[in-house]
Structures are given as structure tokens and as C-alpha cells.
Motif scaffolding. Structure first.
Motif, PDB file in Angstrom:
ATOM      1  N   GLY A  11      20.571  18.944   0.242  1.00 37.42           N
ATOM      2  CA  GLY A  11      19.522  18.901  -0.769  1.00 37.42           C
ATOM      3  C   GLY A  11      20.050  18.434  -2.113  1.00 37.42           C
ATOM      4  N   SER A  12      19.400  18.910  -3.172  1.00 41.68           N
ATOM      5  CA  SER A  12      19.781  18.503  -4.523  1.00 41.68           C
ATOM      6  C   SER A  12      21.247  18.815  -4.786  1.00 41.68           C
ATOM      7  N   ARG A  54      18.740  14.469   1.890  1.00 40.89           N
ATOM      8  CA  ARG A  54      17.282  14.264   1.978  1.00 40.89           C
ATOM      9  C   ARG A  54      16.711  13.459   0.809  1.00 40.89           C
ATOM     10  N   HIS A  55      17.403  13.495  -0.336  1.00 34.09           N
ATOM     11  CA  HIS A  55      16.903  12.707  -1.467  1.00 34.09           C
ATOM     12  C   HIS A  55      17.569  11.337  -1.537  1.00 34.09           C
ATOM     13  N   PRO A  63      10.697  15.049  -4.083  1.00 36.82           N
ATOM     14  CA  PRO A  63      10.259  15.876  -2.943  1.00 36.82           C
ATOM     15  C   PRO A  63       8.992  15.321  -2.290  1.00 36.82           C
ATOM     16  N   VAL A  86      20.118  22.507   3.716  1.00 31.52           N
ATOM     17  CA  VAL A  86      20.685  23.141   2.526  1.00 31.52           C
ATOM     18  C   VAL A  86      19.760  22.807   1.363  1.00 31.52           C
ATOM     19  N   SER A  87      19.304  23.846   0.660  1.00 27.58           N
ATOM     20  CA  SER A  87      18.334  23.635  -0.414  1.00 27.58           C
ATOM     21  C   SER A  87      18.658  24.472  -1.625  1.00 27.58           C
ATOM     22  N   ALA A  88      18.497  23.858  -2.795  1.00 27.21           N
ATOM     23  CA  ALA A  88      18.532  24.627  -4.044  1.00 27.21           C
ATOM     24  C   ALA A  88      17.180  25.318  -4.191  1.00 27.21           C
ATOM     25  N   TYR A 158      10.386  31.667   1.631  1.00 30.10           N
ATOM     26  CA  TYR A 158      10.547  30.497   0.752  1.00 30.10           C
ATOM     27  C   TYR A 158       9.168  29.904   0.512  1.00 30.10           C
ATOM     28  N   PHE A 166       8.225  21.878 -12.293  1.00 25.61           N
ATOM     29  CA  PHE A 166       8.482  23.272 -11.953  1.00 25.61           C
ATOM     30  C   PHE A 166       7.208  24.085 -12.207  1.00 25.61           C
ATOM     31  N   GLY A 184      11.070  26.489  -3.647  1.00 23.10           N
ATOM     32  CA  GLY A 184      11.652  25.156  -3.632  1.00 23.10           C
ATOM     33  C   GLY A 184      10.553  24.146  -3.356  1.00 23.10           C
ATOM     34  N   MET A 185      10.961  22.893  -3.165  1.00 19.90           N
ATOM     35  CA  MET A 185       9.956  21.829  -3.009  1.00 19.90           C
ATOM     36  C   MET A 185      10.119  21.012  -1.728  1.00 19.90           C
ATOM     37  N   THR A 186      11.039  21.411  -0.841  1.00 22.84           N
ATOM     38  CA  THR A 186      11.340  20.492   0.262  1.00 22.84           C
ATOM     39  C   THR A 186      11.327  21.064   1.687  1.00 22.84           C
ATOM     40  N   VAL A 222      16.631  20.925 -14.684  1.00 19.80           N
ATOM     41  CA  VAL A 222      17.453  20.214 -13.693  1.00 19.80           C
ATOM     42  C   VAL A 222      18.948  20.459 -13.937  1.00 19.80           C
ATOM     43  N   VAL A 225      20.074  23.722 -12.504  1.00 23.21           N
ATOM     44  CA  VAL A 225      20.112  23.692 -11.031  1.00 23.21           C
ATOM     45  C   VAL A 225      21.376  22.984 -10.557  1.00 23.21           C
ATOM     46  N   ILE A 226      21.631  21.819 -11.096  1.00 22.57           N
ATOM     47  CA  ILE A 226      22.766  21.013 -10.618  1.00 22.57           C
ATOM     48  C   ILE A 226      24.099  21.690 -10.970  1.00 22.57           C
TER      49      ILE A 226
HETATM   50  C1  LIG Z   1      16.861  19.477  -8.920  1.00 22.79           C
HETATM   51  S1  LIG Z   1      15.694  20.733  -9.223  1.00 22.79           S
HETATM   52  C2  LIG Z   1      14.336  20.591  -8.073  1.00 22.79           C
HETATM   53  C3  LIG Z   1      14.710  20.069  -6.724  1.00 22.79           C
HETATM   54  O1  LIG Z   1      15.761  20.911  -6.198  1.00 22.79           O
HETATM   55  C4  LIG Z   1      15.409  21.342  -4.905  1.00 22.79           C
HETATM   56  O2  LIG Z   1      15.820  20.328  -4.020  1.00 22.79           O
HETATM   57  P1  LIG Z   1      16.344  20.568  -2.518  1.00 22.79           P
HETATM   58  O3  LIG Z   1      15.354  21.491  -1.869  1.00 22.79           O
HETATM   59  O4  LIG Z   1      16.362  19.217  -1.877  1.00 22.79           O
HETATM   60  O5  LIG Z   1      17.732  21.175  -2.641  1.00 22.79           O
HETATM   61  C5  LIG Z   1      13.885  21.442  -5.010  1.00 22.79           C
HETATM   62  O6  LIG Z   1      13.293  21.515  -3.722  1.00 22.79           O
HETATM   63  C6  LIG Z   1      13.534  20.200  -5.755  1.00 22.79           C
HETATM   64  O7  LIG Z   1      13.482  19.068  -4.925  1.00 22.79           O
END
Ligand SMILES: CSC[C@H]1O[C@H](OP(=O)(O)O)[C@H](O)[C@@H]1O
Ligand SMILES: Nc1ncnc2[nH]cnc12
Length: 291
Positions: A11-12, A54-55, A63, A86-88, A158, A166, A184-186, A222, A225-226
């Protein structure tokens, strides 16, 4: 016997899989188009594994703009039986702090407008999403986390929002009051599509922030998160390496049926199916679609 092949979706902030040797990249095509990036095939601790960010590299896909169907179809074509995402995520609970890993077992889907099924007019299917996470895969992730001394929690809900913005404070408070654990968004429709493709699926949700509800913490952005993802990337990589190293050679039959989800899902009578659509579906549903 079905050989177990582990797929990892990053993920991110997770755009590669450290330790993946003998790398071979393949830009796959699927009946639903191209996945987010080339699939990276390799070996880790002598075991085959496949990685997909995924991105895409450089985080070029939002997302809402990810072709989730192509991602899952490409992983299916690659023979993946067990998929770890794996997701943030943001946390709705004080005890789930940044750096903590939640091995979620439930999802609430608040996305809209995303293509969330391989099936449709011409071949209709309804798979069960009662238990979206494959428990044996989840347990193996937990064992790997324990072995690596990583603070984590088994189970949790989730909430998948559409984004890309956000949440508002009111949304954050509402979902927190509803008893959800992380946001999360994904994960959706990824988990739904994995189920339709009969791939066992589990998510490692890495808490990166407290969204915007916590009076003692900054509102998520952002950069925050990163920063947390980067601080914890080594632990995530160690967990995944351990998981792959210790994973059984043979795919373990899933107690909730994630690997045979289509057994009782197709409703369109064979004579009423659209033959061209059925051909397209063979990549993910060939096992039950007949000759
Ligand atoms: C970078 S903040 C928002 C972004 O982070 C998460 O991504 P992922 O699930 O791919 O790790 C969240 O779902 C948003 O896409
Ligand atoms: N607070 C949050 N909301 C939605 N997606 C996120 N990804 C990481 N943190 C998030």
C-alpha cells in the motif's frame, strides 16, 4: 495438492518487497485491463512470491482510480493462492497507536462508484462475504508477527471510505462510535474481488494516525502517514519475510471457503449465460464455469 503461492499487495509507502531475490518483472494484461504495475516475481527464503504495489511505483494511482479487478485477475493468473494486503490506516481507538499492526477480520464498505465485481449481466454470481478474511492465513501472519516481536492485534473492523479526502470530524466520530477499529481507502473492493477469484485474503493494517478524532493528536495528513510507514517498513518487511519462509508448501484448505467461494455462487442458468462474458470470466472462475 495445490501449491501455495503467496502474493503481497503493497500500500501507501510500500512500493517494493525487500528480500525478494531472483526478480523477474512482468507487465501482465487481463480481461479487465492492466494492473497497477508490473508484477514482481521472485523468491524469498527460497519460496516463490509475487509482489504488486497497488498505487503503482511513485504512487500514481488514487484509491478510486486503482483497477482492482485487473490487480486481482493478474495475481490469479500468476497462480496466487494466498494474498496478503498491506495497508496504512487511521485508528479509531487509543490503544491502536501509530506503528501498531491490526490483522483485521471484517470490512465495512463505504466506497461508491468502484467496479466491485467480476460478475454481472450475462453471468451473475453472489459470493459470501460473511467472513472476508481467511482465518488460517490471518493466523500465520499473527504467528510471524509474534516471532518478529511486532505489536499486533488479531481481528478488528476496517472501514473503507471512498476518499481521497480524509474524513470530517463528524464522520470520524460516527465510525468510532459504531465500534469500528481502523479506516482506510483501499481494502474494498480488493477483498471482495479476491473472494470472487477464490484467493484467500488477509490484511495487515498498519496504524499510521488517529484520523481527526483524538484531541491529543494532530489531524492526519499525508506526511504523517508516510513518516510512520517508513518508520515501520523494516518491521513489515521482516513480518512478510518470516511469513513466506514459514508458509506451508501446500495451500491449506480455507475453513471459511475462500478458496472455493464460487461453488454455490453462480445463479445464471448455463443456457442463459453470455458466452463471450463467460470466456472473459474464465481467468478467475474457470474452475466452476464448465467447458
Ligand atoms: C497516504 S494517506 C491515504 C492513503 O493511504 C492508505 O493507502 P493504502 O491502503 O494503499 O496503504 C489509504 O487507503 C489511502 O489510499
Ligand atoms: N486516517 C485515515 N483515513 C483514511 N485512510 C487512511 N490511511 C491512513 N490513514 C488514513
Amino acid at each position: 495438492m495445490t501449491k501455495a503461492i503467496i502474493g503481497i499487495i503493497g500500500g501507501s509507502g510500500v512500493y517494493d518487497l525487500p528480500g525478494l531475490d531472483n526478480l523477474r518483472e512482468e507487465q501482465m494484461t487481463t480481461p479487465w485491463g492492466e494492473p497497477s504495475d508490473a508484477l514482481r516475481f521472485g523468491t524469498l527464503a527460497g519460496r516463490d512470491a509475487v509482489f504488486l504495489p497497488r498505487h503503482g511505483r511513485g504512487h500514481k494511482l488514487s484509491p478510486s482510480g486503482i483497477n482492482y479487478r485487473a490487480n486481482i485477475a493478474a495475481l490469479k493468473q500468476a497462480g496466487v493462492t494466498d494474498l496478503v494486503s498491506v495497508s496504512a490506516c487511521g485508528s479509531y481507538r487509543a490503544e491502536l497507536y501509530p506503528g501498531f499492526f491490526v490483522l483485521v477480520d471484517q470490512f465495512v464498505d463505504r466506497t461508491h462508484g468502484r467496479e466491485s465485481s467480476f460478475f454481472g449481466n450475462g453471468c451473475v454470481a453472489h459470493v459470501s462475504m460473511a467472513h472476508p478474511v481467511a482465518p488460517l492465513l490471518q493466523r500465520r501472519i499473527s504467528e510471524a508477527a509474534k516471532a518478529e516481536d511486532i505489536a499486533h492485534k488479531l481481528n478488528g473492523t476496517y472501514l473503507c471510505m471512498e476518499g481521497p479526502q480524509f474524513s470530517s470530524y463528524a464522520e470520524s466520530m460516527t465510525y468510532r462510535a459504531a465500534g469500528y477499529d481502523v479506516v482506510g481507502m483501499t481494502a474494498m473492493p480488493e477483498a471482495k474481488l479476491a473472494r470472487e477469484a477464490e484467493i484467500s485474503y488477509a490484511t495487515i493494517a498498519m496504524v499510521t494516525d488517529f484520523d481527526c478524532w483524538h484531541a491529543d493528536h494532530e489531524i492526519v495528513d499525508v506526511a504523517a502517514v508516510i513518516k510512520v510507514v517508513h518508520e515501520n517498513a523494516g518491521r513489515a518487511a521482516a513480518l512478510i519475510a518470516r511469513l513466506i519462509r514459514d508458509f506451508p508448501e501446500e495451500h491449506e484448505t480455507c475453513p471459511v471457503g475462500s478458496d472455493r467461494a464460487l461453488d454455490n455462487a453462480l445463479i445464471t442458468a448455463p443456457a442463459a449465460r453470455d458466452p463471450a462474458f463467460v470466456e472473459k470470466l474464465r481467468v478467475i472462475g474457470g474452475r466452476v464455469l464448465g467447458a
